[in-house]
Design a protein around this motif. Structure first.
Motif, PDB file in Angstrom:
ATOM      1  N   PHE A   3       0.889  -1.161   0.000  1.00 30.85           N
ATOM      2  CA  PHE A   3       0.000   0.000   0.000  1.00 30.85           C
ATOM      3  C   PHE A   3       0.922   1.205   0.000  1.00 30.85           C
ATOM      4  O   PHE A   3       1.857   1.261   0.804  1.00 30.85           O
ATOM      5  CB  PHE A   3      -0.866   0.042   1.243  1.00 30.85           C
ATOM      6  CG  PHE A   3      -2.069  -0.843   1.231  1.00 30.85           C
ATOM      7  CD1 PHE A   3      -2.379  -1.656   0.164  1.00 30.85           C
ATOM      8  CD2 PHE A   3      -2.921  -0.854   2.318  1.00 30.85           C
ATOM      9  CE1 PHE A   3      -3.503  -2.459   0.170  1.00 30.85           C
ATOM     10  CE2 PHE A   3      -4.049  -1.660   2.344  1.00 30.85           C
ATOM     11  CZ  PHE A   3      -4.331  -2.460   1.265  1.00 30.85           C
ATOM     12  N   ILE A   4       0.654   2.154  -0.873  1.00 32.25           N
ATOM     13  CA  ILE A   4       1.504   3.336  -0.979  1.00 32.25           C
ATOM     14  C   ILE A   4       0.637   4.586  -0.912  1.00 32.25           C
ATOM     15  O   ILE A   4      -0.402   4.662  -1.572  1.00 32.25           O
ATOM     16  CB  ILE A   4       2.301   3.331  -2.296  1.00 32.25           C
ATOM     17  CG1 ILE A   4       3.197   2.090  -2.351  1.00 32.25           C
ATOM     18  CG2 ILE A   4       3.121   4.602  -2.449  1.00 32.25           C
ATOM     19  CD1 ILE A   4       3.867   1.855  -3.680  1.00 32.25           C
ATOM     20  N   CYS A   5       1.084   5.548  -0.130  1.00 35.98           N
ATOM     21  CA  CYS A   5       0.415   6.841  -0.041  1.00 35.98           C
ATOM     22  C   CYS A   5       1.441   7.898  -0.445  1.00 35.98           C
ATOM     23  O   CYS A   5       2.537   7.959   0.127  1.00 35.98           O
ATOM     24  CB  CYS A   5      -0.065   7.104   1.382  1.00 35.98           C
ATOM     25  SG  CYS A   5      -0.809   8.730   1.596  1.00 35.98           S
ATOM     26  N   VAL A   6       1.097   8.709  -1.436  1.00 36.13           N
ATOM     27  CA  VAL A   6       1.964   9.803  -1.864  1.00 36.13           C
ATOM     28  C   VAL A   6       1.203  11.103  -1.656  1.00 36.13           C
ATOM     29  O   VAL A   6       0.093  11.267  -2.153  1.00 36.13           O
ATOM     30  CB  VAL A   6       2.385   9.660  -3.342  1.00 36.13           C
ATOM     31  CG1 VAL A   6       3.226  10.843  -3.782  1.00 36.13           C
ATOM     32  CG2 VAL A   6       3.141   8.357  -3.555  1.00 36.13           C
ATOM     33  N   LEU A   7       1.808  12.008  -0.893  1.00 32.89           N
ATOM     34  CA  LEU A   7       1.212  13.315  -0.636  1.00 32.89           C
ATOM     35  C   LEU A   7       2.101  14.393  -1.230  1.00 32.89           C
ATOM     36  O   LEU A   7       3.325  14.314  -1.141  1.00 32.89           O
ATOM     37  CB  LEU A   7       1.069  13.550   0.871  1.00 32.89           C
ATOM     38  CG  LEU A   7       0.184  12.571   1.623  1.00 32.89           C
ATOM     39  CD1 LEU A   7       0.237  12.853   3.127  1.00 32.89           C
ATOM     40  CD2 LEU A   7      -1.246  12.668   1.124  1.00 32.89           C
ATOM     41  N   THR A   8       1.484  15.390  -1.816  1.00 32.34           N
ATOM     42  CA  THR A   8       2.222  16.490  -2.422  1.00 32.34           C
ATOM     43  C   THR A   8       1.676  17.809  -1.904  1.00 32.34           C
ATOM     44  O   THR A   8       0.464  17.993  -1.833  1.00 32.34           O
ATOM     45  CB  THR A   8       2.093  16.457  -3.960  1.00 32.34           C
ATOM     46  OG1 THR A   8       2.574  15.191  -4.421  1.00 32.34           O
ATOM     47  CG2 THR A   8       2.885  17.565  -4.610  1.00 32.34           C
ATOM     48  N   ALA A   9       2.585  18.701  -1.544  1.00 30.37           N
ATOM     49  CA  ALA A   9       2.203  20.056  -1.136  1.00 30.37           C
ATOM     50  C   ALA A   9       2.907  21.042  -2.060  1.00 30.37           C
ATOM     51  O   ALA A   9       4.095  20.887  -2.353  1.00 30.37           O
ATOM     52  CB  ALA A   9       2.606  20.316   0.306  1.00 30.37           C
ATOM     53  N   ILE A  10       2.159  22.024  -2.521  1.00 21.98           N
ATOM     54  CA  ILE A  10       2.731  23.122  -3.296  1.00 21.98           C
ATOM     55  C   ILE A  10       2.716  24.343  -2.383  1.00 21.98           C
ATOM     56  O   ILE A  10       1.640  24.818  -1.997  1.00 21.98           O
ATOM     57  CB  ILE A  10       1.922  23.415  -4.580  1.00 21.98           C
ATOM     58  CG1 ILE A  10       1.715  22.152  -5.404  1.00 21.98           C
ATOM     59  CG2 ILE A  10       2.578  24.532  -5.379  1.00 21.98           C
ATOM     60  CD1 ILE A  10       2.958  21.588  -6.046  1.00 21.98           C
ATOM     61  N   LEU A  11       3.877  24.829  -2.041  1.00 16.27           N
ATOM     62  CA  LEU A  11       3.990  25.968  -1.136  1.00 16.27           C
ATOM     63  C   LEU A  11       3.693  27.269  -1.880  1.00 16.27           C
ATOM     64  O   LEU A  11       3.743  27.312  -3.115  1.00 16.27           O
ATOM     65  CB  LEU A  11       5.383  25.998  -0.523  1.00 16.27           C
ATOM     66  CG  LEU A  11       5.805  24.726   0.235  1.00 16.27           C
ATOM     67  CD1 LEU A  11       7.188  24.892   0.820  1.00 16.27           C
ATOM     68  CD2 LEU A  11       4.802  24.375   1.310  1.00 16.27           C
ATOM     69  N   PRO A  12       3.385  28.334  -1.138  1.00 14.77           N
ATOM     70  CA  PRO A  12       3.074  29.623  -1.779  1.00 14.77           C
ATOM     71  C   PRO A  12       4.176  30.128  -2.724  1.00 14.77           C
ATOM     72  O   PRO A  12       3.890  30.806  -3.702  1.00 14.77           O
ATOM     73  CB  PRO A  12       2.891  30.574  -0.601  1.00 14.77           C
ATOM     74  CG  PRO A  12       2.445  29.703   0.528  1.00 14.77           C
ATOM     75  CD  PRO A  12       3.184  28.409   0.318  1.00 14.77           C
ATOM     76  N   ASN A  13       5.424  29.753  -2.445  1.00 18.26           N
ATOM     77  CA  ASN A  13       6.528  30.189  -3.309  1.00 18.26           C
ATOM     78  C   ASN A  13       6.702  29.290  -4.540  1.00 18.26           C
ATOM     79  O   ASN A  13       7.627  29.463  -5.320  1.00 18.26           O
ATOM     80  CB  ASN A  13       7.837  30.260  -2.524  1.00 18.26           C
ATOM     81  CG  ASN A  13       8.319  28.890  -2.050  1.00 18.26           C
ATOM     82  OD1 ASN A  13       7.706  27.860  -2.335  1.00 18.26           O
ATOM     83  ND2 ASN A  13       9.416  28.884  -1.320  1.00 18.26           N
TER      84      ASN A  13
END
Length: 79
Positions: A3-13
């Motif tokens: 089972f794989i969970c990939v999370l991505t965040a795009i910061l304001p910059n």
């Protein structure tokens, strides 16, 4: 199986942070209890003899989702 969970965040910059968590195991021959985790009735995590949905939170420990969230939060907090 994994089972794989990939999370991505795009910061304001515009910076992108990608984090991944993995729970390894094997596919069960017979489905376990439905109603908890989406695919929890079919994955038997390494070191166990029953599917994820039939394990207590204490038995499971940290899941692939929790690993990914923890890593993402640590990286964001160190920015």
């Amino acid at each position: 199986a994994s089972f794989i969970c990939v999370l991505t965040a795009i910061l304001p910059n515009g910076e992108k942070i990608v984090c991944k968590g993995v729970t390894k195991g094997r596919i069960a021959e017979k489905c376990g209890t439905m109603g908890k985790l989406t695919f929890g009735p079919v994955l038997i995590p390494d070191g166990f003899d029953k599917v994820m949905n039939d394990l207590t939170e204490e038995e499971i420990g940290t899941t692939h989702r929790q690993h990914a969230w923890k890593e993402l939060l640590e990286k964001i907090n160190h920015k």
